[in-house]
Write an enzyme that holds these catalytic residues in place. Structure first.
Site, PDB file in Angstrom:
ATOM      1  N   ASP A  39      43.144  19.617  53.704  1.00 11.90           N
ATOM      2  CA  ASP A  39      43.089  18.769  52.571  1.00 11.90           C
ATOM      3  C   ASP A  39      42.663  17.176  53.264  1.00 11.90           C
ATOM      4  O   ASP A  39      42.861  16.958  54.474  1.00 11.90           O
ATOM      5  CB  ASP A  39      44.011  18.624  51.634  1.00 11.90           C
ATOM      6  CG  ASP A  39      45.413  18.359  52.329  1.00 11.90           C
ATOM      7  OD1 ASP A  39      45.509  17.653  53.332  1.00 11.90           O
ATOM      8  OD2 ASP A  39      46.607  18.387  51.462  1.00 11.90           O
ATOM      9  N   SER A  40      42.353  16.232  52.433  1.00  6.62           N
ATOM     10  CA  SER A  40      41.869  15.073  52.852  1.00  6.62           C
ATOM     11  C   SER A  40      43.105  14.098  52.875  1.00  6.62           C
ATOM     12  O   SER A  40      42.880  13.156  53.774  1.00  6.62           O
ATOM     13  CB  SER A  40      41.099  14.306  51.794  1.00  6.62           C
ATOM     14  OG  SER A  40      41.753  14.022  50.558  1.00  6.62           O
ATOM     15  N   GLY A  41      44.390  14.647  52.487  1.00  6.07           N
ATOM     16  CA  GLY A  41      45.441  13.586  52.724  1.00  6.07           C
ATOM     17  C   GLY A  41      45.534  12.586  51.370  1.00  6.07           C
ATOM     18  O   GLY A  41      46.501  11.967  51.040  1.00  6.07           O
ATOM     19  N   GLY A  42      44.609  12.802  50.427  1.00  3.23           N
ATOM     20  CA  GLY A  42      44.598  11.990  49.332  1.00  3.23           C
ATOM     21  C   GLY A  42      45.437  12.281  48.323  1.00  3.23           C
ATOM     22  O   GLY A  42      46.164  11.358  47.678  1.00  3.23           O
ATOM     23  N   TYR A  43      45.585  13.424  48.060  1.00  3.49           N
ATOM     24  CA  TYR A  43      46.728  13.810  46.948  1.00  3.49           C
ATOM     25  C   TYR A  43      47.965  13.291  47.085  1.00  3.49           C
ATOM     26  O   TYR A  43      48.652  12.888  46.308  1.00  3.49           O
ATOM     27  CB  TYR A  43      46.821  15.337  46.839  1.00  3.49           C
ATOM     28  CG  TYR A  43      47.913  15.804  45.913  1.00  3.49           C
ATOM     29  CD1 TYR A  43      47.336  16.082  44.450  1.00  3.49           C
ATOM     30  CD2 TYR A  43      49.096  16.445  46.237  1.00  3.49           C
ATOM     31  CE1 TYR A  43      48.318  16.319  43.585  1.00  3.49           C
ATOM     32  CE2 TYR A  43      50.276  16.721  45.222  1.00  3.49           C
ATOM     33  CZ  TYR A  43      49.589  16.756  43.938  1.00  3.49           C
ATOM     34  OH  TYR A  43      50.537  17.075  42.920  1.00  3.49           O
ATOM     35  N   ASP A  82      39.061  12.035  47.682  1.00  4.03           N
ATOM     36  CA  ASP A  82      38.496  11.875  46.223  1.00  4.03           C
ATOM     37  C   ASP A  82      39.739  11.002  45.650  1.00  4.03           C
ATOM     38  O   ASP A  82      40.894  11.109  46.230  1.00  4.03           O
ATOM     39  CB  ASP A  82      38.589  13.149  45.332  1.00  4.03           C
ATOM     40  CG  ASP A  82      39.631  14.017  45.159  1.00  4.03           C
ATOM     41  OD1 ASP A  82      40.413  14.097  46.335  1.00  4.03           O
ATOM     42  OD2 ASP A  82      39.857  14.458  44.176  1.00  4.03           O
ATOM     43  N   GLN A 121      35.528  16.245  40.256  1.00  7.18           N
ATOM     44  CA  GLN A 121      36.559  15.811  39.483  1.00  7.18           C
ATOM     45  C   GLN A 121      36.150  15.647  38.097  1.00  7.18           C
ATOM     46  O   GLN A 121      35.091  15.893  37.590  1.00  7.18           O
ATOM     47  CB  GLN A 121      37.177  14.295  39.841  1.00  7.18           C
ATOM     48  CG  GLN A 121      38.033  14.423  41.092  1.00  7.18           C
ATOM     49  CD  GLN A 121      39.335  14.795  40.811  1.00  7.18           C
ATOM     50  OE1 GLN A 121      39.674  15.318  39.629  1.00  7.18           O
ATOM     51  NE2 GLN A 121      40.306  14.888  41.578  1.00  7.18           N
ATOM     52  N   GLY A 171      41.927  18.256  40.022  1.00  6.97           N
ATOM     53  CA  GLY A 171      42.328  17.761  38.558  1.00  6.97           C
ATOM     54  C   GLY A 171      42.702  18.724  37.668  1.00  6.97           C
ATOM     55  O   GLY A 171      42.926  18.455  36.418  1.00  6.97           O
ATOM     56  N   ASP A 184      44.762  27.804  46.297  1.00  7.56           N
ATOM     57  CA  ASP A 184      45.779  27.338  47.325  1.00  7.56           C
ATOM     58  C   ASP A 184      46.869  26.948  46.435  1.00  7.56           C
ATOM     59  O   ASP A 184      46.622  26.313  45.123  1.00  7.56           O
ATOM     60  CB  ASP A 184      45.556  26.429  48.165  1.00  7.56           C
ATOM     61  CG  ASP A 184      45.562  24.894  47.646  1.00  7.56           C
ATOM     62  OD1 ASP A 184      46.591  24.248  47.961  1.00  7.56           O
ATOM     63  OD2 ASP A 184      44.589  24.609  47.002  1.00  7.56           O
ATOM     64  N   CYS A 189      56.739  47.294  46.250  1.00 11.15           N
ATOM     65  CA  CYS A 189      56.095  46.383  47.020  1.00 11.15           C
ATOM     66  C   CYS A 189      56.516  47.025  48.541  1.00 11.15           C
ATOM     67  O   CYS A 189      57.737  47.434  48.831  1.00 11.15           O
ATOM     68  CB  CYS A 189      56.700  45.014  47.418  1.00 11.15           C
ATOM     69  SG  CYS A 189      56.096  43.772  48.245  1.00 11.15           S
ATOM     70  N   CYS A 213      56.259  45.099  51.556  1.00 11.25           N
ATOM     71  CA  CYS A 213      56.470  44.209  52.429  1.00 11.25           C
ATOM     72  C   CYS A 213      57.664  44.267  53.476  1.00 11.25           C
ATOM     73  O   CYS A 213      58.773  44.881  53.141  1.00 11.25           O
ATOM     74  CB  CYS A 213      56.368  42.824  51.959  1.00 11.25           C
ATOM     75  SG  CYS A 213      57.912  42.073  50.909  1.00 11.25           S
ATOM     76  N   CYS A 255      60.811  43.806  51.169  1.00 13.40           N
ATOM     77  CA  CYS A 255      61.325  44.797  50.404  1.00 13.40           C
ATOM     78  C   CYS A 255      61.630  46.234  51.112  1.00 13.40           C
ATOM     79  O   CYS A 255      62.292  47.005  50.628  1.00 13.40           O
ATOM     80  CB  CYS A 255      60.109  45.066  49.504  1.00 13.40           C
ATOM     81  SG  CYS A 255      59.876  43.582  48.144  1.00 13.40           S
ATOM     82  N   HIS A 296      58.212  37.381  50.836  1.00  7.60           N
ATOM     83  CA  HIS A 296      57.720  38.406  49.725  1.00  7.60           C
ATOM     84  C   HIS A 296      56.859  37.792  49.031  1.00  7.60           C
ATOM     85  O   HIS A 296      55.809  38.473  48.497  1.00  7.60           O
ATOM     86  CB  HIS A 296      59.030  38.841  49.204  1.00  7.60           C
ATOM     87  CG  HIS A 296      58.475  39.554  47.868  1.00  7.60           C
ATOM     88  ND1 HIS A 296      58.324  40.996  47.649  1.00  7.60           N
ATOM     89  CD2 HIS A 296      58.663  39.016  46.363  1.00  7.60           C
ATOM     90  CE1 HIS A 296      58.038  41.056  46.603  1.00  7.60           C
ATOM     91  NE2 HIS A 296      58.160  40.125  45.668  1.00  7.60           N
TER      92      HIS A 296
END
Length: 380
Positions: free
Chosen positions: A94-98, A148, A191, A219, A269, A307, A309, A312, A338
């Protein structure tokens, strides 16, 4: 030459969802998919080899945290994130902006960028579009995000319009700063805030004119209802190029993954599977399960009997409850494994349903089994 290429494979006749593949300098991954997150180039509860066992082909790393420590120059000296953390698949940063914008009491927005204080030591720092690109170039990720402005929710239309316009100007600056186009692809971010259809259209028009190799929708999943989010996707996704990947940021609950795929999203994500795992909450084929609850103290069945995995197949609810109640790291590792496996496997099933033109039927059965159709259901 572009580092990122989208290959369309099939459109589901029943829903319009699309099956595809994204090609990157470090391999390809099938879509729709959800990223496994390695926010600071590491995970507290699993290893790269375990993510590969689960079927992950792309992970997300956090620019802000890597910038603060160990620092982008150290990662660059190591040869980039791939050798630094022993991951040979695709990486998105990511850009780091969040993270910067979430520091509402510690930052100041200007046209040039954002002034803020390091949340670790109070040091004054500055993040501009050019700086965000420089850091991500040094990290060497396959997919980078433009910086952004992440506005608060809810926000007035006038404020949001200025934010969208600034995001467009910053996107152009990011493009101008990016030079490694043959080895790293840069995505723009649409956005518009909440339900402002006119601003979503304005943002999409601005960014698609810049011809990014991929686009994200930002957003959303910031407090609005699922119905609003789905409605925004219905009028926003068609505005994006069909020959490029579409990424819905910060969305990862099981129902939203299916609904997003039906509305044309390729990539997702979310911190949800790891965040709820730390509280002993697990996603199962029959709905939400809080393993730390007292009723599981003598329950020797797996978290999810359906499941396969590692968690489990090898550990019981009673044992995992004991670990979580005792605040043992191993317990959180098992629940995290899990949940990540569950979502990666869910997306595999979604892709299979698209290939067989039955995603609508799959959604109906899954929602019924999971409990999403029940009134006042405790989902996420």
């Amino acid at each position: 030459m572009t580092a990122i290429r989208y290959e369309h494979i099939k459109t589901c006749k029943q829903t319009g969802a699309r099956l595809g593949k994204v090609h990157t300098p470090h391999g390809s991954f099938d879509t729709p998919c959800i990223y496994a997150g390695w926010n600071a180039g590491n995970r507290k509860n699993d290893e790269p080899e375990e993510l590969k066992e689960m079927g992950a082909n792309i992970i997300l790393s956090n620019t802000y945290h890597l910038w603060l420590r160990p620092g982008e120059e150290i990662v660059k000296e190591a040869g980039g994130l791939h050798p630094f953390m022993n991951w040979d698949g695709a990486i998105l940063t990511d850009s780091g902006g969040y993270q910067v914008f979430s520091l509402s009491d510690l930052r100041k927005i200007e046209e040039e960028g954002v002034h803020f204080r390091n949340h670790l030591n109070g040091e004054k720092l500055f993040l501009s579009p050019e700086k965000a690109i420089y850091i991500q170039n040094a990290l060497g990720s396959d997919i980078m995000m433009a910086l952004d402005e992440c506005p608060p929710f809810p926000a007035e239309h006038d404020y949001m319009k200025k934010s969208v316009e600034r995001t467009s100007r910053w996107a152009e600056r990011c493009l101008n700063a990016h030079r490694q186009t043959d080895t790293q692809g840069l995505f723009g971010i649409i956005q518009g805030g909440g339900e402002y259809e006119d601003l979503r259209r304005l943002s999409a028009q601005d960014l698609t004119s810049m011809d990014f190799p991929g686009y994200a929708i930002g957003g959303l999943s910031v407090g609005e209802s699922k119905d609003i989010m789905n409605r925004v996707l219905e009028f926003t996704t068609p505005l994006l190029p069909a020959n490029k990947p579409r990424y819905l940021m910060g969305v990862g609950s099981p129902d939203s993954l299916i609904d997003g795929a039906i509305r044309g999203i390729d990539m997702f994500d979310c911190v949800l599977p790891t965040r709820i795992a730390r509280n002993g909450t697990c996603m199962t084929s029959e709905g939400r399960l809080v393993v730390r609850n007292a009723k599981f103290a003598r329950d020797f069945s797996p978290i999810d009997p359906n499941c396969d995995c590692h968690t489990c197949k090898n550990y019981s609810r009673a044992y995992i409850r004991h670990l979580v109640k005792a605040n043992e790291t191993f317990g959180f590792r098992l629940t995290t494994y899990h949940n990540l496996y569950f979502l990666l496997n869910l997306m595999k099933q979604v892709r299979e349903a698209i290939m067989q033109d039955r995603l609508g039927d799959f959604k109906e059965v899954f929602f019924e089994q999971y409990g999403f159709n029940k009134p006042n259901a405790k989902n996420f």
